[in-house]
Design an enzyme around this catalytic site. Structure first.
Site, short mmCIF file in Angstrom:
data_model
loop_
_atom_site.label_atom_id
_atom_site.label_comp_id
_atom_site.label_asym_id
_atom_site.label_seq_id
_atom_site.Cartn_x
_atom_site.Cartn_y
_atom_site.Cartn_z
N PHE A 522 0.84 -1.20 0.00
CA PHE A 522 0.00 0.00 0.00
C PHE A 522 0.87 1.25 0.00
CE2 PHE A 522 -2.43 -3.28 2.14
CZ PHE A 522 -3.73 -3.12 1.68
N ASP A 523 0.51 2.20 -0.83
CA ASP A 523 1.08 3.53 -0.66
C ASP A 523 0.42 4.13 0.59
OD1 ASP A 523 2.50 5.98 -1.46
OD2 ASP A 523 0.47 6.74 -1.79
N LYS A 524 1.13 5.01 1.28
CA LYS A 524 0.57 5.57 2.51
C LYS A 524 -0.39 6.73 2.23
CE LYS A 524 2.77 8.52 5.20
NZ LYS A 524 1.80 9.64 5.41
#
Length: 840
Positions: A522-524
Site C-alpha cells: 500500500f502507498d501511505k
C-alpha cells in the site's frame, strides 16, 4: 496460434523535446514492466519519419488498446494510423464459433489483433493504411456475423493528428450497446430471431420423439419413422453445418465438424435415431449456452443503459430538451429529484444527495453542494472535490440541482468504464492460456485415436460397424466443448459483477492474479490515510516567531501542487489571518526531498531533513534536529524551512488514517492475504506510526519514487504482489506489480488508464470485495476445469469400452451447461462489506 506481435506506433509528443524526454522514458518503463509486453523501446526519428514507439507483446495477454491507454496516461498519444473497433454482433452462439471468427479476422491483411466473444462482442485493432472498419464488417457479414443496431460504430480510438484528418470512430452512448443485447439480437438471422437455434433444436427433438414413438408402437412402413429422423437431422444439423463449414473454410476442425462426422457416421450405420439424438442434444446445448452467456453480457450492457438519452438544458436563458449526444462542455443541465444524471460535471445550483452506486459502488448516497467558484472548477474539472462532482448515470436524490457539463457523452466516466469492461474479456487469464494450449495438443491426439479405433476390427474380432460406432462415440466423448467455455464464461461473469460493484478489472489476467495473491503493498498518503494532511505543530528556531515561519512557508508552498504544500498553504493562511504574505518566485521541485524558491530576493528551501544534506548551505543546527526528532517520534511529517543561511524552524503535519483502513486490513487477512506492506516517502518513524495505527506489520519509509519501484520488484521476485495507490504518483510502482490497483478512479483518466484494477470510489473498503470476488472467480474456474476434464476422463475410457453415442453426448452437453451456469453464479456474488453508519 502464435500471438506474439511487434507493432511500431507513431507517437505524438506535445511539448516534449524528443524520445529522450523523461515522459517517454516513463512510458517505456511503464510498458516494459507489464505482463504480456516482451519489449518496448523508442525508434528514433529520421528525416522522413517521426519517432515511433515499438512494442513487442502477446495480444492474448496485453492489448493494443491498453498500450493506447497507458501512452495517453503519460501525456503522449498514438497517431490515428491504427484504428480500434468494438462491436456488438449477432451470430456468435458459442465459444467455438467465436474462436473461428477470431482466427479468420487475424488472417485478414491489416488486422493486428482481434477477439470475438461468445457473449456477442468483437474487438479488433487494424492498420488503416491496409484495411478499414467497413472491410472488416464485410468479412464478418460473409461469415453470417452481423453488427447489431441500426448504425453501430467502432469503439474508442485515438483521433488522428490535426494534419491527418480521419473519421473519428467512436461509439456514442446507446449506439452499439443496448441494441446488441443477446436477448434482443437476431442470433442467426433466422425466422425466430434470437431464439431460432433454440426453436430448431426443439423441433428436432419433437421430430425425433415422434419418429421413435411411431417406430416402437405402430405397425407402419419403415419409411415413416425414417422420414421423421431425416427431418430431425435437417433441423438439428442446420446451424451445426453452417458453423462446421466456417471452420473448414478457415482450415480448422472444430467440434461442430466432429459432431457432424459422428452424426453422419451414425446414419451410415443405420442408427438414425442415435444420430438425431446427438444433433438434438448438441444444438439444444448450444442454444442454452448462448442464452447463459447472454445473461453475463447483459450484465455488462446494463451499465451502458444507465445514462438517460435526453437532458434538459438551459441555454441563453431558455430551457429545452436535447439528446445527451448534443451536450457540449459548459452546458448547464437541470436535473429533477430522482432522475439520472445525463453527464459528468459539477453542481452549480442546489443541494442534494446522489446515489453513486452505479458508477462507484458506494453503498450510501453522497451529499452534493454547489462549487464556490464555477469558473475555476470549469478550468480545472479534474480537481473538483467529490462534494461537488457529478457522474453520468448516477441517481439524484430529493433536491433539484443544476449541473455544469465538463465532458462530452462519449468521454464520461461511465462510457469509459463500459468500453473498458467490454475490452477486458478479450485479455486471457493464465488458466485460459493453459487450456488453449492444452486443446491445441489434445484435439489432434484424439483425432489420431479416433482414426486408429476405426480400424480396430483389423486386430479385434468384431465387425467394422462396431469399430466405427465406437470411434464415433469416442469422438463425441473427447470433444472439449466444456473446456473451451470453462474459463471465458467465469472471466466474463466476474468482470461484469466487479463493474456492477464499482470495481473495474482490465482482463482475465488481473482478475485471476488478484485472487491468487498473498501479498499487497500500500502507498501511505491518500491510500491508507485520508490524503489531507493538516498542520499540527510549529517549532520556530531561536529568534524566529511562528508568523515569520508561516509567512515564508506559505509564500513558497502556494506555488506548489503537492498535497503537503497545499496543507501548509491552506492551514498557514488560516493561522495567519490577515497578515500579508510575501511573493515567491522561481519555484523548483527537488524530487522526493522538497522545493526551493526565491522570497524577497533570498533563496528558500523547504523539505525533509535529507534535503539539507544534499543542497549547499548551512547544515541543520542541533535545535532543529531535536525538534524534527520530537515531532517525527509522534508520527508527524516534518517540513524544515531555511531562508538563505538562516533556519526558520520546523512545521509538523499529520495525515489521519482512513476510517475504513483498519477494517479493510482485518478483512484482507481473513481472505488469506498474509503479508501487507506500507511503502512511503515519509521518514521511517512516521511510516511505522501510521502502519501501527492501521494494523500493518511492515512499513518501508524514506522511499524515493524509484525506490518504490525497486521495492515492488523485490516483493514480486518473492511472490505475486499487488500495489495499491492513487494511479497517478504511484503509476511506476503499480506497473511493476503483478496487479496494479488504483483508488478513486472515477473521474480520473490517469487512474483508469494506468491501473489493472480500478476502485472507482475513493474507498479502501472496496478492496476486500475485489479480492473476494477474484478468489471466488478462481475457485469457479478450477471447479469448471475439474468438471470439463473430469467428464472427458470418465467418458473416454467408457466409450472405448462400449458406452453408446446417446449417453456420451448427453454427458458431454450436460458438462458444458454445468460449467456455464456455474460461472453465472458469480453474477450473484455478495459484497459483505458493512454499510457505514449514516452521519449524525
Amino acid at each position: 496460434m502464435n500471438n506474439k506481435l511487434r507493432v511500431e506506433l507513431p507517437i505524438l509528443l506535445p511539448d516534449i523535446d524528443g524520445p529522450a524526454d523523461t515522459c517517454v522514458t516513463r512510458l517505456v518503463e511503464n510498458l516494459s514492466a507489464r505482463d504480456g509486453v516482451i519489449d518496448a523501446h523508442v525508434v528514433e526519428a529520421t528525416d522522413s519519419e517521426p519517432a515511433r514507439l515499438c512494442v513487442h507483446f502477446d495480444s492474448d495477454v496485453f492489448s493494443l488498446q491498453r498500450i493506447r491507454e497507458i501512452t495517453k496516461s503519460v501525456g503522449a498519444k498514438i497517431t490515428g494510423q491504427f484504428g480500434h473497433l468494438r462491436w456488438n454482433v449477432a451470430g456468435l452462439s458459442n465459444q467455438r464459433r467465436a474462436r473461428t471468427v477470431t482466427e479468420r479476422l487475424l488472417r485478414m491483411p491489416g488486422v493486428v489483433a482481434a477477439h470475438a466473444s461468445a457473449a456477442g462482442a468483437i474487438s479488433a485493432d487494424f492498420d488503416r493504411e491496409k484495411t478499414s472498419a467497413a472491410q472488416i464488417r464485410g468479412l464478418l457479414s460473409g461469415m453470417g456475423v452481423e453488427v447489431s443496431g441500426s448504425d453501430s460504430t467502432p469503439g474508442l480510438a485515438d483521433s488522428a493528428p490535426a494534419e491527418t484528418p480521419i473519421k473519428n470512430e467512436v461509439s456514442k452512448g446507446h449506439e452499439g450497446h443496448a441494441h446488441g443485447a443477446s436477448g434482443d439480437d437476431h442470433a442467426h438471422g433466422g425466422i425466430f430471431g434470437a431464439n431460432t437455434e433454440l426453436f430448431f433444436a426443439l423441433i428436432c427433438g419433437g421430430l425425433l420423439a415422434t419418429g421413435f414413438f411411431i417406430e416402437k408402437t405402430m405397425t407402419v412402413s419403415d419409411w415413416v419413422p425414417f422420414g421423421f429422423y431425416v427431418s430431425a437431422y435437417v433441423f438439428g444439423g442446420f446451424f451445426t453445418l453452417r458453423e462446421a463449414f466456417d471452420s473448414l473454410r478457415g482450415g480448422k476442425f472444430e467440434i461442430d465438424t466432429l459432431m457432424l462426422v459422428a452424426a453422419a457416421g451414425a446414419a451410415a450405420l443405420g442408427a438414425w435415431a442415435e444420430g438425431a439424438l446427438l444433433l438434438f442434444l448438441f444444438s439444444f446445448g448450444h442454444s442454452l449456452e448462448h442464452y447463459a452467456m447472454g445473461r453475463a453480457k447483459r450484465a455488462i450492457e446494463a451499465l451502458a443503459e444507465l445514462t438517460p438519452q435526453t437532458a434538459v438544458i438551459r441555454r441563453d436563458g431558455k430551457t429545452s430538451q436535447v439528446p445527451v449526444e448534443e451536450l457540449v462542455v459548459s452546458d448547464t443541465v437541470l436535473v429533477k429529484p430522482n432522475e439520472r444524471m445525463p453527464a459528468d460535471g459539477f453542481v452549480v445550483v442546489g443541494d442534494s444527495s446522489v446515489n453513486q452506486a452505479p458508477v462507484t459502488g458506494e453503498s450510501i448516497p453522497v451529499d452534493k453542494r454547489p462549487v464556490a467558484d464555477a469558473a475555476l472548477a470549469a478550468a480545472q474539472p479534474d480537481k473538483v472535490e467529490s462534494a461537488h462532482r457529478i457522474f453520468a448515470g448516477t441517481i439524484n436524490g430529493s433536491g433539484a440541482i443544476e449541473v455544469q457539463v465538463t465532458r462530452l457523452s462519449k468521454d464520461t466516466t461511465l462510457s469509459k468504464v463500459v468500453q473498458m469492461v467490454g475490452e477486458a474479456e478479450a485479455q486471457k487469464s493464465p488458466t485460459q492460456l493453459f487450456t488453449d494450449k492444452f486443446e491445441r495438443i489434445f484435439v489432434p491426439v484424439i483425432l489420431v485415436l479416433v482414426v486408429a479405433l476405426m480400424f480396430a476390427w483389423v486386430v479385434v474380432d468384431e465387425p467394422f460397424r462396431d469399430s466405427f460406432y465406437r470411434a464415433m462415440a469416442v469422438l463425441v466423448a473427447a470433444s472439449p466443448c466444456a473446456l473451451a467455455i470453462a474459463t471465458p464464461s467465469a472471466v466474463l461473469s466476474g468482470i461484469a459483477r466487479a463493474a456492477r460493484g464499482g470495481v473495474l478489472v482490465k482482463g482475465g489476467g488481473p482478475l485471476e492474479n488478484l485472487g491468487a495473491l498473498t501479498s499487497i503493498a500500500f502507498d501511505k498518503t491518500g491510500t491508507l490515510t485520508e490524503g489531507r494532511p493538516q498542520i499540527t505543530d510549529l517549532a520556530p528556531a531561536a529568534g524566529v516567531d511562528e508568523a515569520e515561519l508561516l509567512r515564508v512557508a506559505v509564500a513558497v508552498e502556494t506555488l506548489s501542487d503537492h498535497p503537503l504544500a497545499a496543507a501548509i498553504s491552506v492551514g498557514g493562511r488560516e493561522r495567519l489571518g490577515d497578515s500579508a504574505i510575501p511573493a515567491a518566485s522561481n519555484l523548483r521541485s527537488i524530487t522526493g526531498r522538497g522545493v526551493q524558491a526565491s522570497v524577497d530576493g533570498k533563496l528558500v528551501h523547504i523539505g525533509s531533513p535529507k534535503l539539507f544534506g544534499e543542497v549547499q548551505g548551512a547544515p541543520l543546527p542541533e535545535e532543529v534536529k531535536s525538534a524534527i526528532e520530537r515531532l517525527e517520534s509522534g508520527g508527524r511529517t516534518t517540513m524544515t524551512v531555511r531562508m538563505a543561511e538562516r533556519y526558520l524552524g520546523v512545521i509538523g503535519l499529520m495525515d489521519t488514517p482512513r476510517d475504513a483502513a483498519i477494517a479493510t486490513i482485518k478483512e484482507l487477512r481473513r481472505l488469506g492475504i498474509s503479508r501487507m506492506i506500507m511503502i512511503s516517502g515519509d521518514n521511517q518513524r512516521v511510516a511505522d506510526a501510521v502502519a501501527k495505527q492501521v494494523g500493518i506489520d511492515e512499513a518501508w519509509g524514506d522511499l524515493m519514487p524509484q525506490d518504490k519501484v525497486n521495492a515492488i520488484k523485490k516483493l514480486k521476485s518473492e511472490a505475486k504482489v499487488a500495489m495499491v495507490g492513487d494511479g497517478v504518483n504511484d503509476a511506476p510502482a503499480m506497473a511493476n506489480a503483478t496487479v496494479g490497483i488504483a483508488m478513486g478512479a472515477a473521474g480520473s483518466d490517469v487512474a483508469l488508464e494506468t491501473a489493472d484494477v480500478a476502485l472507482m470510489a475513493d474507498d479502501l473498503g472496496h478492496l476486500p470485495f475485489a479480492v473476494g470476488l477474484s478468489r471466488q472467480t478462481g475457485k469457479i474456474i478450477r471447479q469448471n476445469l475439474y468438471v470439463s476434464l473430469g467428464v472427458v476422463a470418465v467418458l473416454l475410457p467408457a466409450t472405448i469400452l462400449g458406452l453408446g453415442i446417446g449417453p456420451a453426448v448427453l454427458a458431454h452437453e450436460g458438462s458444458t451447461l454445468v460449467v456455464v451456469f456455474n460461472a453465472l453464479r458469480l453474477l450473484a456474488f455478495k459484497d459483505h462489506r458493512a454499510a457505514p453508519a449514516p452521519a449524525e
